[in-house]
Design a protein around this motif. Sequence first.
Motif, PDB file in Angstrom:
ATOM      1  N   TRP A 161      -2.149  11.436 -18.086  1.00  0.00           N
ATOM      2  CA  TRP A 161      -2.853  12.242 -17.106  1.00  0.00           C
ATOM      3  C   TRP A 161      -3.751  11.343 -16.274  1.00  0.00           C
ATOM      4  O   TRP A 161      -4.216  10.314 -16.712  1.00  0.00           O
ATOM      5  N   ASN A 162      -3.970  11.764 -15.062  1.00  0.00           N
ATOM      6  CA  ASN A 162      -4.844  11.042 -14.157  1.00  0.00           C
ATOM      7  C   ASN A 162      -5.517  12.032 -13.213  1.00  0.00           C
ATOM      8  O   ASN A 162      -4.946  13.076 -12.891  1.00  0.00           O
ATOM      9  N   LEU A 163      -6.707  11.668 -12.798  1.00  0.00           N
ATOM     10  CA  LEU A 163      -7.410  12.465 -11.809  1.00  0.00           C
ATOM     11  C   LEU A 163      -7.062  11.941 -10.425  1.00  0.00           C
ATOM     12  O   LEU A 163      -6.861  10.741 -10.232  1.00  0.00           O
ATOM     13  N   ASN A 175      -9.540   1.706 -15.546  1.00  0.00           N
ATOM     14  CA  ASN A 175      -8.940   3.011 -15.261  1.00  0.00           C
ATOM     15  C   ASN A 175      -9.764   4.153 -15.845  1.00  0.00           C
ATOM     16  O   ASN A 175      -9.839   5.232 -15.255  1.00  0.00           O
ATOM     17  N   ASP A 176     -10.378   3.905 -17.007  1.00  0.00           N
ATOM     18  CA  ASP A 176     -11.219   4.938 -17.619  1.00  0.00           C
ATOM     19  C   ASP A 176     -12.429   5.247 -16.744  1.00  0.00           C
ATOM     20  O   ASP A 176     -12.771   6.410 -16.523  1.00  0.00           O
ATOM     21  N   TYR A 217     -17.675  10.125 -28.958  1.00  0.00           N
ATOM     22  CA  TYR A 217     -18.962   9.816 -28.338  1.00  0.00           C
ATOM     23  C   TYR A 217     -19.116   8.323 -28.034  1.00  0.00           C
ATOM     24  O   TYR A 217     -19.862   7.944 -27.128  1.00  0.00           O
ATOM     25  N   SER A 218     -18.418   7.484 -28.780  1.00  0.00           N
ATOM     26  CA  SER A 218     -18.559   6.039 -28.590  1.00  0.00           C
ATOM     27  C   SER A 218     -17.634   5.479 -27.516  1.00  0.00           C
ATOM     28  O   SER A 218     -17.778   4.325 -27.113  1.00  0.00           O
ATOM     29  N   ARG A 219     -16.674   6.281 -27.040  1.00  0.00           N
ATOM     30  CA  ARG A 219     -15.663   5.758 -26.113  1.00  0.00           C
ATOM     31  C   ARG A 219     -16.226   5.172 -24.823  1.00  0.00           C
ATOM     32  O   ARG A 219     -15.703   4.163 -24.331  1.00  0.00           O
ATOM     33  N   PRO A 220     -17.259   5.762 -24.210  1.00  0.00           N
ATOM     34  CA  PRO A 220     -17.754   5.167 -22.961  1.00  0.00           C
ATOM     35  C   PRO A 220     -18.149   3.701 -23.102  1.00  0.00           C
ATOM     36  O   PRO A 220     -18.101   2.954 -22.123  1.00  0.00           O
TER      37      PRO A 220
END
Length: 280
Positions: free
Chosen positions: A265-267, A57-58, A48-51
């Motif tokens: 992985w990438n979008l 790139n994120d 939950y804290s990652r943003p």
Amino acid sequence: MKLLKYLAFFLLTISVTGQELQSNKEKNLWNNFTYDVGNMFGGVGYAYSRPFHWKGNDWANFGYLTGGTLLLFTVDDELNKWKNGFNQDIPDAIMDYGHEYGSPENNYMLTGGVYLAGLFTKNEKLRRTGVLLISSATAGGFLQQVSKRIIGRARPKSGAGSATFDPLHLDRVYDYDSFPSGHAMLAFSNAYAIAKQFKSPWIKGGLYTVGMIPGLVRVLDDFHWVSDVAFSTVLSIFIVESIDKYLDSKYDEKYNDGKPKNVSWNLSFGPNTLGVSLHF
């Protein structure tokens, strides 16, 4: 709101307990269990804290996810009509599997079984896998339950269009809880986490395919729109990857014989391209 307070309380108290036990060299069943539970909640909090820690790139990947979801949103009604031409041809066994496997109770039976097997056999790698599965399911499950109440998107089976919303409810409003898809998120989280145990791209691809079935079944049975399932599937990758990174600092055992991870992985999103690219 009470649920949020209880979750915050557990994240603080159990994680502190787990940190204290990490320094205890005596590893018995109870210590391992308490340490693992602390890491389960710690993993949820970390995800939950990652943003708040995302970099270029994120944010780009999240932007692609948002843009791709919006693009699918514009054709959800057409895709729903299109699938009506063949949804009756799907075998009942696949439909039953899709509905049952992605349900929370069955999901936790599976993930809990994996964890307990690792705990009682003293297999740290299997314990870690169980922690990853449970943490990912908990993070995704709680997030989608809150999101459903905030967004309030109509399900296809309600008879309303894909752009119909009844948002901001404390209690769940059935037929207006389509976005995101809990079945898709739980099922693909499991598949993605388990696939980390294997090097073979064929096994990984097979697990990903099986993990996508519940989400597709929910579309075929008018419980979700395609954009619901697509968003939930990719979001589950975000969650599993972030929790797995957190667990790297908590366990000595690494996946694939301790070799560095070679999965990325990438979008991809453009005029003629929309999808997720996996490299392994």
